[in-house]
Design a protein around this motif. Structure first.
Motif, PDB file in Angstrom:
ATOM      1  N   ASP A  83       0.865  -1.188   0.000  1.00 23.10           N
ATOM      2  CA  ASP A  83       0.000   0.000   0.000  1.00 23.10           C
ATOM      3  C   ASP A  83       0.900   1.236   0.000  1.00 23.10           C
ATOM      4  N   TRP A  84       0.258   2.392  -0.235  1.00 24.66           N
ATOM      5  CA  TRP A  84       1.037   3.626  -0.332  1.00 24.66           C
ATOM      6  C   TRP A  84       1.625   4.025   1.017  1.00 24.66           C
ATOM      7  N   GLY A  85       0.912   3.690   2.089  1.00 30.75           N
ATOM      8  CA  GLY A  85       1.415   4.028   3.424  1.00 30.75           C
ATOM      9  C   GLY A  85       2.722   3.334   3.719  1.00 30.75           C
ATOM     10  N   SER A  86       2.794   2.030   3.410  1.00 31.20           N
ATOM     11  CA  SER A  86       4.040   1.282   3.630  1.00 31.20           C
ATOM     12  C   SER A  86       5.144   1.808   2.723  1.00 31.20           C
ATOM     13  N   ALA A  87       4.789   2.034   1.466  1.00 29.56           N
ATOM     14  CA  ALA A  87       5.799   2.536   0.515  1.00 29.56           C
ATOM     15  C   ALA A  87       6.391   3.845   1.024  1.00 29.56           C
ATOM     16  N   ALA A  88       5.534   4.713   1.517  1.00 29.84           N
ATOM     17  CA  ALA A  88       6.017   6.012   2.009  1.00 29.84           C
ATOM     18  C   ALA A  88       6.812   5.846   3.292  1.00 29.84           C
ATOM     19  N   TYR A  89       6.359   4.937   4.151  1.00 29.82           N
ATOM     20  CA  TYR A  89       6.998   4.793   5.464  1.00 29.82           C
ATOM     21  C   TYR A  89       8.424   4.281   5.341  1.00 29.82           C
ATOM     22  N   TYR A  90       8.624   3.324   4.463  1.00 27.51           N
ATOM     23  CA  TYR A  90       9.936   2.676   4.410  1.00 27.51           C
ATOM     24  C   TYR A  90      10.910   3.343   3.431  1.00 27.51           C
ATOM     25  N   THR A  91      10.414   4.268   2.676  1.00 28.43           N
ATOM     26  CA  THR A  91      11.287   4.846   1.642  1.00 28.43           C
ATOM     27  C   THR A  91      11.915   6.163   2.103  1.00 28.43           C
ATOM     28  N   PHE A  92      13.232   6.191   2.090  1.00 33.49           N
ATOM     29  CA  PHE A  92      13.970   7.431   2.393  1.00 33.49           C
ATOM     30  C   PHE A  92      14.345   8.123   1.087  1.00 33.49           C
ATOM     31  N   HIS A  93      14.475   9.435   1.182  1.00 33.20           N
ATOM     32  CA  HIS A  93      14.865  10.226   0.008  1.00 33.20           C
ATOM     33  C   HIS A  93      16.041  11.113   0.393  1.00 33.20           C
ATOM     34  N   LEU A  94      17.084  11.000  -0.365  1.00 36.15           N
ATOM     35  CA  LEU A  94      18.268  11.828  -0.081  1.00 36.15           C
ATOM     36  C   LEU A  94      18.041  13.253  -0.586  1.00 36.15           C
ATOM     37  N   THR A  95      18.329  14.206   0.291  1.00 37.90           N
ATOM     38  CA  THR A  95      18.401  15.609  -0.159  1.00 37.90           C
ATOM     39  C   THR A  95      19.816  16.095   0.159  1.00 37.90           C
ATOM     40  N   TYR A  96      20.278  17.021  -0.600  1.00 30.54           N
ATOM     41  CA  TYR A  96      21.661  17.468  -0.389  1.00 30.54           C
ATOM     42  C   TYR A  96      21.839  18.865  -0.970  1.00 30.54           C
ATOM     43  N   ASP A  97      22.847  19.508  -0.441  1.00 29.89           N
ATOM     44  CA  ASP A  97      23.190  20.863  -0.903  1.00 29.89           C
ATOM     45  C   ASP A  97      24.635  20.806  -1.402  1.00 29.89           C
ATOM     46  N   PRO A  98      24.840  20.547  -2.669  1.00 32.69           N
ATOM     47  CA  PRO A  98      26.223  20.391  -3.145  1.00 32.69           C
ATOM     48  C   PRO A  98      26.991  21.706  -3.023  1.00 32.69           C
ATOM     49  N   PRO A  99      28.265  21.631  -2.689  1.00 30.59           N
ATOM     50  CA  PRO A  99      29.043  22.873  -2.574  1.00 30.59           C
ATOM     51  C   PRO A  99      29.200  23.548  -3.925  1.00 30.59           C
ATOM     52  N   GLU A 100      29.153  24.861  -3.893  1.00 32.65           N
ATOM     53  CA  GLU A 100      29.394  25.597  -5.136  1.00 32.65           C
ATOM     54  C   GLU A 100      30.882  25.554  -5.477  1.00 32.65           C
ATOM     55  N   GLU A 101      31.194  25.918  -6.684  1.00 41.51           N
ATOM     56  CA  GLU A 101      32.586  25.832  -7.148  1.00 41.51           C
ATOM     57  C   GLU A 101      33.522  26.697  -6.303  1.00 41.51           C
ATOM     58  N   PHE A 102      32.978  27.804  -5.779  1.00 37.91           N
ATOM     59  CA  PHE A 102      33.829  28.728  -5.024  1.00 37.91           C
ATOM     60  C   PHE A 102      33.868  28.377  -3.526  1.00 37.91           C
ATOM     61  N   ALA A 103      33.112  27.326  -3.143  1.00 37.99           N
ATOM     62  CA  ALA A 103      32.983  27.023  -1.705  1.00 37.99           C
ATOM     63  C   ALA A 103      34.314  26.657  -1.066  1.00 37.99           C
ATOM     64  N   PHE A 104      35.307  26.237  -1.868  1.00 39.01           N
ATOM     65  CA  PHE A 104      36.606  25.887  -1.296  1.00 39.01           C
ATOM     66  C   PHE A 104      37.237  27.077  -0.559  1.00 39.01           C
TER      67      PHE A 104
END
Lengths: 239, 419
Positions: B67-88
């Motif tokens: 069911d959709w509830g189980s699918a949502a419960y067990y599924t993680f989603h990666l979010t990220y903030d990649p460094p910009e080129e000047f972040a060094f």
């Protein structure tokens, strides 16, 4: 003859203390004038006034007829200064020091001219490219004198020029000063060396506590009487 | 030899100056190497997490499609903030603020405020990055290069000779100082530009950073020139300048931070997390209407499907997760607004501390400042809202999980930063 250097009622204060009071004298081209006095008499103050490094409270220091305060650049252009215990840059050689200071003064001199000046002051050729840190005091003084020569100015200001030199070096220096005066340069020398002043000067002014208290003049033949000057310097007689 | 050429030659012959310039170059070089290494490590971690995230999501999706509830419960989603080129050049808050989250359909605020700062120790002292070198170390080197420019000459008896000999004495001191300022700027910027080209940072950003550094060094040159205009000894000059450095670079930023924190109260992330979790936990014991009523106020389109019939239904479970976020929302909004206001006030007060101003400017260019961290949080919230918008309708309507529907499931995408 117009004085190349002239102090006109010159009064100077340093740290709210009067160190020179109403002093007047002149130095003509071809003349060596020695300002003689003890420590704190005001000798160096008078000399620094001609360089514009001190501003008179009243009166004026004049170079070739113009007040130094009014036209400092013109005064410095015609004046070479030899400080007491001339400390040039120790990490540079004689050639490098001279090139640097001549560039500062915007004076042109090629290597041959520099070597001629160093020959004239008697600095050994083998020492000329060594760092000044390895020089004796007399050798450093010779480099500073060479700088004054190379600037080829009509006026020389010498501050205790023989201080710390050995007797042979003093004699050589005095001979050089006389020859420079003979080239029509006006030379103001401040010193507390009575013997040296009498040996080289055409006239001597005696400063005491900021006031010019006496004067001596070279006779037509011979030198200024050392004993008389010494007595006046020590306060035993009035000059 | 021209005046400028003469003083360049003179600088070249000054052994102590060369040592200080070498130290400056080495510090900047090390800082950009550390920065590039850190940014490469962050990018590498993001790539590894993205790969692992895809594999894990495929596995959990396959194992929980009843069911959709189980699918949502067990599924993680990666979010990220990649460094910009000047972040060094300015790692900024990337030590203290998270730049990656694994989120799922549960209440979000708790997930956001479970900080995953990589190394809290670094957050205390700050990283040794180019911004630190430019803001803190460069002024010290400039002080060492300039503090005794005149006093050393006075002490050695050369000052009068230099003044009496020089055709243009002002130009002498100006050019002597200017070469030192220029040389320090050069040795600091060369590593920055090399690293910038290596990382792909734009020339305009590198140019802006260079101008900011130059402005900072000009400020310190003015301060040093003022102190040098007194006729103090080298020791007194140095003492005065180190005191001013402490005031501008250490005391003023600390005072600014303390003042800003005192002036603008901001809820703690932990309070937000606790509020949300308590609301979620309490919901288990409340009548289901207590959850569903505030839920459907936000989702009126789901009202026809909002009735809960059994003791447990996924739609009720997810509704009280959302209501947990709604209960924590005032705190969360206050947190975001407070941090933004603090940042704005700190930015204005940073004019009192040029080193702090420079660090802030470089962090803004690098996308590593507080605003960037808040922007990333908002991006996570927006993505989570997309997940809810995807899962809720089929879940509430009791639709079957199909491959076609799952293919439409949102994936986190990096929005254009616009910094």
């Amino acid at each position: 003859m117009t004085a190349a250097l002239e102090a006109v009622n010159l009064t100077v204060e340093r740290s709210k203390q009067t160190v020179l009071l109403d002093v007047s004298f002149g130095v003509a081209p071809g003349e060596v004038y020695a300002l003689l006095g003890g420590n704190g008499a005001g000798k160096s103050t008078a000399l620094l006034s001609f360089l514009g490094l001190l501003t008179p409270k009243s009166g004026s220091a004049r170079v070739q007829g113009r007040s130094v305060t009014d036209d400092l650049t013109a005064a410095r252009r015609v004046t070479a200064y030899l400080p007491e215990a001339a400390t040039l840059y120790e990490h540079l050689s004689a050639h490098e020091n001279l090139a640097y200071f001549l560039s500062l003064a915007k004076a042109a001199a090629d290597r041959a001219a520099v070597d001629r000046a160093l020959d004239r002051v008697g600095l050994q050729p083998e020492a000329r490219d060594k760092r000044l840190g390895s020089y004796s005091k007399g050798m450093r003084q010779k480099v500073a004198i060479a700088l004054a020569l190379l600037r080829d100015t009509p006026i020389l200001l010498l501050d205790e020029p023989t201080s710390g030199l050995d007797p042979v070096a003093i004699d050589e220096f005095n001979t050089l000063v006389r020859s420079l005066a003979d080239d029509d340069r006006a030379i103001l020398m401040v010193t507390h060396d009575v013997y040296g002043a009498c040996q080289v000067a055409d006239r001597i002014g005696l400063l005491r506590k900021g006031e010019l208290v006496g004067g001596f003049e070279r006779p037509a033949e011979g030198r200024i009487d050392t004993e008389a000057v010494h007595a006046a310097f020590a306060g035993r007689t009035v000059a | 030899m021209s005046g400028l050429g003469r003083e360049l030659w003179f600088l070249w012959r000054d052994r102590a100056a060369k040592v200080w310039l070498l130290i400056g170059c080495a510090a900047a070089g090390l800082a950009v190497v550390f920065g590039l290494t850190e940014i490469a490590a962050q990018r590498d971690m993001i790539e590894r997490l993205k790969a692992a995230d895809e594999i894990e999501r495929a596995v959990t999706t396959e194992g929980h499609r009843e069911d959709w509830g189980s699918a949502a419960y067990y599924t993680f989603h990666l979010t990220y903030d990649p460094p910009e080129e000047f972040a060094f050049a300015a790692l900024g808050l990337r030590d203290a603020s998270p730049w990656k989250h694994r989120v799922r359909m549960l209440a979000l605020e708790g997930q956001i405020h479970e900080s995953d700062a990589a190394n809290p120790d670094f957050a205390l002292t700050g990283r040794f990055d180019f911004a630190f070198v430019a803001a803190m170390i460069a002024p010290l080197i400039l002080i060492m290069l300039l503090h005794d420019l005149r006093s050393r000459e006075r002490a050695s008896g050369r000052y009068n000779l230099l003044s009496a000999t020089s055709a243009d004495v002002r130009m002498l001191w100006f050019s002597r100082a200017a070469w030192r300022v220029g040389a320090l700027t050069f040795v600091l910027l060369v590593p920055l530009w090399i690293a910038g080209f290596m990382s792909g940072a734009g020339a305009s950003k590198l140019f802006a950073a260079s101008l900011a550094l130059l402005a900072h060094l000009l400020f310190w040159w003015t301060v040093i020139a003022f102190v040098n205009s007194r006729t103090w000894t080298s020791t007194v000059n140095l003492t005065a300048l180190i005191g001013l450095w402490l005031a501008f670079a250490v005391v003023a930023p600390a005072a600014i931070k303390a003042s800003v924190d005192a002036a603008i109260g901001v809820p703690e992330g932990g309070d937000i997390m606790l509020t949300q979790r308590e609301a979620v936990n309490d919901a288990w014991d409340l009548p289901q209407e207590a959850t569903m009523t505030p839920f459907v106020e936000r989702h009126p389109d789901l009202e026809p499907y909002a009735e809960v019939e059994g003791t447990f239904e996924w739609k009720w479970y997810y509704a009280f997760q959302q209501v947990g976020d709604q209960v924590a929302e005032p705190l969360s909004v206050a947190y975001r607004e407070g941090r933004a206001r603090r940042d704005a006030l700190a930015g204005r007060l940073a004019w009192l501390s040029p080193p702090a101003k420079l660090e802030r400017a470089l962090q803004r260019m690098a996308g590593t400042d507080a605003l960037a961290a808040l922007q990333y949080e908002d991006e996570v919230r927006a993505f989570h809202a997309d997940l809810r918008a995807f899962y809720y309708p089929p879940m509430f309507k009791g639709e079957a999980v199909t491959d076609a529907a799952l293919a439409e499931r949102p994936n986190f995408e990096i929005p254009a930063k616009g910094r």
